[in-house]
Structures are given as structure tokens and as C-alpha cells.
Design an enzyme around this catalytic site. Sequence first.
Site, PDB file in Angstrom:
ATOM      1  N   ASP A  90       0.856  -1.182   0.000  1.00  0.00           N
ATOM      2  CA  ASP A  90       0.000   0.000   0.000  1.00  0.00           C
ATOM      3  C   ASP A  90       0.891   1.231   0.000  1.00  0.00           C
ATOM      4  O   ASP A  90       2.066   1.169   0.345  1.00  0.00           O
ATOM      5  CB  ASP A  90      -0.918  -0.029   1.224  1.00  0.00           C
ATOM      6  N   ASP A 125      -3.592   7.393  -3.835  1.00  0.00           N
ATOM      7  CA  ASP A 125      -4.942   7.908  -4.062  1.00  0.00           C
ATOM      8  C   ASP A 125      -5.429   8.692  -2.852  1.00  0.00           C
ATOM      9  O   ASP A 125      -4.803   8.686  -1.794  1.00  0.00           O
ATOM     10  CB  ASP A 125      -5.905   6.752  -4.346  1.00  0.00           C
ATOM     11  N   ALA A 192     -11.785   2.968   0.097  1.00  0.00           N
ATOM     12  CA  ALA A 192     -12.603   3.764   1.019  1.00  0.00           C
ATOM     13  C   ALA A 192     -13.962   3.135   1.296  1.00  0.00           C
ATOM     14  O   ALA A 192     -14.970   3.828   1.400  1.00  0.00           O
ATOM     15  CB  ALA A 192     -12.759   5.188   0.493  1.00  0.00           C
ATOM     16  N   CYS A 275     -14.603 -24.223  16.124  1.00  0.00           N
ATOM     17  CA  CYS A 275     -14.358 -24.908  14.848  1.00  0.00           C
ATOM     18  C   CYS A 275     -13.378 -26.052  15.056  1.00  0.00           C
ATOM     19  O   CYS A 275     -13.096 -26.447  16.198  1.00  0.00           O
ATOM     20  CB  CYS A 275     -13.881 -23.925  13.784  1.00  0.00           C
ATOM     21  N   CYS A 277     -10.158 -26.119  13.650  1.00  0.00           N
ATOM     22  CA  CYS A 277      -8.789 -25.734  13.305  1.00  0.00           C
ATOM     23  C   CYS A 277      -7.835 -26.213  14.402  1.00  0.00           C
ATOM     24  O   CYS A 277      -8.259 -26.698  15.459  1.00  0.00           O
ATOM     25  CB  CYS A 277      -8.687 -24.227  13.106  1.00  0.00           C
ATOM     26  N   CYS A 280      -8.496 -24.559  17.854  1.00  0.00           N
ATOM     27  CA  CYS A 280      -9.739 -24.979  18.506  1.00  0.00           C
ATOM     28  C   CYS A 280      -9.687 -26.435  18.951  1.00  0.00           C
ATOM     29  O   CYS A 280     -10.422 -26.831  19.860  1.00  0.00           O
ATOM     30  CB  CYS A 280     -10.920 -24.756  17.569  1.00  0.00           C
TER      31      CYS A 280
END
Length: 674
Positions: A90, A125, A192, A275, A277, A280
Site C-alpha cells: 500500500d 490515491d 474507502a 471450529c 482448526c 480450537c
Amino acid sequence: MVDIIVDFEIKYKDAMARVGKFKTPHGTVTTPALMPVVHPGKQTLDVKKLGAQIVITNSYIIYKNEELKKKALEEGVHSLIDFPNTIETDSGSFQLSVYGDIDITNEEVIKFQEAIKTDIGTSLDIPTAPYVKREEAENDLEITIERAKEAANVKSDLLLNSVVQGSTFPDLREKCAKEISKYDADIYPIGAVVPLMEMYRYADLVDAVMYSMRGLPENKPRHLMGAGHPMVFALATAMGCDLFDSAAYILYANKDRFMMPDGTLRLEDLIEMPCSCRVCCEYTVDELKQMDQKKRAKLIAEHNLHISFAEIRRIRQAIVDGELMKLVELRCRSHPFLLDGLRRLMEYKEDMERLNPSSKKSAFFYTGYESLARSEVPKHLKQLENIKPKNKNLVILPHTRKPYTKYVNREYIKKYTPKIPTYYSNTTNTDYSNSDVVVADIPFGIIPLGLDEFYPLAQNESPSIHDLDSKRFIRDIINNYSKKYDNVLIHRKVIEKFDITNFNLIEDELQLPEAKISDFNRLNDIADYQFGCGAGNALFGGDEDKITIEKSRKTKKIRHVFEDNENIVNMRANDGFLILSDLGAKRLHKFLEYPHNRVVVSEDSEPFALKGKSVFNKFVLDCDENIRRNDEVLIVNKDDKLLAFGKALLSSYEIKDFNTGQAIKTRKWKKEIE
């Protein structure tokens, strides 16, 4: 100057979504893709191990920190953040939006991003907040456009982002997109929009994205900046967004929040881990609560990334399977304001339809009135106009098991008992022995019997308990369709289900048609529906005795159609589409006026097309704007000479924009063309 251009190719399509691949100097990225935000000085998670193909980091933070800057300039940004694959940076626009000013120019930040060897850089920008005055938005927009132009001229060894701005003014979004597209950037972020998501203004988010899409080219990836919560990924992907960036995984973790595809969970509210994963499975809720905050945040961040990448993978698979909109509807029902976004998207039916494939692998599941706006429904109603009445009488029957031709005759015609009034009519006519017979069903309204094996009319399901919106929708279709006929007879179940009025119960004995359709008439209906009114007669000549039809021994469905032992068309088993053969292509080309159903190729491509070689996008000069992915098309030269025929792999709008990849999968001539 090194001319680096993004090489993006679409592999699969559903709605406006794309599973694609684009190449960068450090690898190939499969889209849709999530870019975890990596802080150049604080990263602790191995995001590549968790599934990241691409990450985003902030070049302005690197620029302002002398130690980071020195290392990045000497060793490159890949070494700095220890990530070997594609990196996007960025420009500092976020800091500009927060602090109001930064001490670097647009040209300087582009040159700096090149110097640290990022793969994808971003121009500086002006992020314009939502709901500002129009004058401010217009002024910011002009600066953004000018900087996009400057960046395109300045950059050399860099893939370039050009950001679409325009606040919450849809026309400014479209204007910005069209203007920055002139400078041929490589990726187009839509900027934005984070405040809109933070305020749950998803309807306004949809407007901002969809108007941006109207001005952007189809041949470049699009990035929805700051979209980091998995609950919005499916909706955004359906609108054509290919890339997402997320700092949310760590920001939420710092506040003990677990991200899920349908919302956010607080650690303090949990009694079970949410979950399967690694985090978890290996830790309990109590263990996390008793843990040091930094360690806990790292673990929750890992969970959040796992969930986010899993959702991206599920979305990709849904696109491949043709089930994305089913997933979108599921996700958007997880929050009322997300549902606002989906309902706003319903207003963009034409935008969605022009990029939606004609045929898909999966069935159409109606899950609520929002499904009525899916591209398949308005497209069906448009194509239905291609089939003209064959009689002055119409009989409308209720749905049965599919295919309708196998069951409606047995259920509603042969079981008819004159003593029990069953039908309603708009006239006193009782002789319906010669009638067009259709089925009324949700979500497609009217289905002629000849189309009951055609996608998606044969491949759809809806609940047996109907909602009021779908009833009103189908009722309007029935009323409008009935106007084509002098006499209309409607079965009682249809009258009652859809609350149809202005039809009277017929107590006299009726002469009903046999609710069947000949194979020859079925072929004509499908041809008219698929290619345009009159195509059936052009292909099959109107003389049933000259046509030989071969059927599948197993399914009894039409497979091959011949005239004098010469193949005209074949029928695709999975969707009922007619596939042209040599004779069929010639006849259709002779019948259809230019440019209908045509793809025009350059002189260089002619010899390859004649040999049955695939047509590539860069050789296409023009094409019918109504062509969609999976359509059967005619390939011609600039003088409209028929060269070949085949299946479109992209829509007309994509074919015109792309300079790489295949446009048409060509079918080889069985005989040398005259």
C-alpha cells in the site's frame, strides 16, 4: 524500462465471480485470494504456512522507519517480511485518510515501492470517506485520477494498482473506474469502503462496488480494499471482486474475538471452541482465558486466518460447482444488514446476467425470494419469448416430479373426472384438445413441456411451502403469459397456489389435450429457446419424416439428430443444450442474421479455426454481445464466412477485454468446409 503486465486468466465462472490465475514476478496467485496484512516490523504468524499465496504490507511504514527502510532497500521487501511469494504494498493512503497529510509524493512512493522490489505497488490515491459533500468527493476524485495517470507514466519494474474512489456517489465511482482504466493499470482496488462495512451499510457497499465494476475492464483482477471479515467474502466475490486484504484477523484477536463465516464470537461468551482448526482442537476455552494476552491473541489470530482461508477455498469450490449464489444467500442471511446487501444486489440483475454462464454443473435451489433475481430467472423469461404459440389454446398444469412430460399426463389429464370440477378458464370454451401445455412452477414461472429437460428448468428445486413473494412473482408471469392465447385453462392447484383471479370454474365436461410432446417438437422448442425464434425450423426443416433421432438406451433422452444420415445436432446429456455439428452450424449460420451468435476472428486466426483449433481472445475482432460462457457459437471471419463452431469459454464482454487465454473451444469439422 521493464514492461511488466499482469497475466490474468479466468478458469471458472459463476455470477460475476471468477476463479482465475494471475502471474507476478514471485509466483502465480489463484483468485479469489485473501491477502493478510503483514506489519513490516511486528509480524509473528507464518501466514504462508496457514495458506497465504499473497500478502499486503505498507510501504509508507517501511519508508518512515529508517531501520526497516535500510533493510528493504538492501535486501528487498520479501526478505524484510520473510515472505517468498507475491507481495502487494500500500502507498500510505490509509495514513493519509487518518492523519490528513503524509510527507511523501505520489512519484516518490511509486519509485520507493520499485526500489524495495515489491510485486504490486499502489499509487497515492485520496480515500474519500462515505457521505461527504459531493464537491469534496469530486475534488478528491480528480486528484486520484491524476495520480493514477502519473503513476502509470512513472512506474517501470512494477505491477500497478489504481484505486477506484468516489465516496458513496455511485456515478463518481463509475466515472473514476472508467477514467483510471484508460491508463491500463494491472489491478484495480476499490477503496474507502471500510467505513461502510464498519457501519454495516452493506447496501451502500453493493452500490459502490457494482458501479465501480461498470467502469472496470474484465481482464484485470479487482481488489476490495479492507474487506477482511469472511462473512462478506461470498457477496463481494459474486460482484466480481478477486482479492481481499485483512488486518481484521489480528485486530479481532486482540479483542478476544473469533471470526466465523456467519459472524463474530466473543471468547467471554464461549463454552466450546467454535471450529476444528488446530487452535480450537488443541486448546479449551478455559485454557485460552487463563493464558497471557499476547499468546492468546496470536492463537485467536491463527484461528481467524484459518477460518478466512477456509471460506476463500469454499467460495472457489462453489464457483467451480456453479453454486456460489446459494452460498451467498446462506451467508447474507446471517445478518439483517448483509441481507440488505443481497437485496440491493437484486437491483443489478442485468449486470449479473451478462457475465453469468448459461449452464452450470449444479441444480438451482430456491431458498427465498432473493433467488428470483438470480441470473437464470430473468434470462429464462427473456428466452421464453422465443417460443411462439402453436395453438390459440393454453393449458397450465401444476408441477409434478421431473421430467414433467413423464408425469403430468398421468397426474392431471388421465385422472381428470368431469363430475369433479378441476379446471378454471377465462372463457366458456370447453374444447382444449389442441392446446399448448405448460407447467407453472417456482422459480421459473412457465415451463413449456418441450423444455422440461433443459438447464436449469429440469435442474431446480423449491420448498413445498411457498412464500408470498414467489407466489406474487409467478402469478404475474402466468397472467402475462396467458395474454398470448385466446382461451386459457388452468388447473385448480395452480389457481389456489398462486391466488389467481379472473378465471371461472368450468363445470362442463372438457376435452383435454394429451400432455405429451413429440421428440421433433421438443427439438424445435429447444432450438428456438437456445438460438432464437425460428432456429428450430432452420435446423430441422419443418419435415418430421426427414429427421432421424437417436436416443440413449439408458435414459431414453435424445442424443443425436440426423437428416439423410448427416448429423445436424447432438444433445448434451447434463443440461439438454443442442451441440452443433457441421450441418447444424451451416444451417444456423445461414438463418441467423449477423452478428447473432457469432464470434469474428482475425485473418491470422482463420487457418487455425478451420482446422478446429481453439480460438484465443487476442484474435477476436468482435462478437455478439449476448454470448455467455458455455453457449454454442459460430466462428466467422470479417466477411461473415463460417470458419468453425464451438463452445464459448467466456462471455462476450470478457472476450472483448482479454488479450490472453482461450475464448472458444472449437469443434472440429467432420468434413472439410466448402
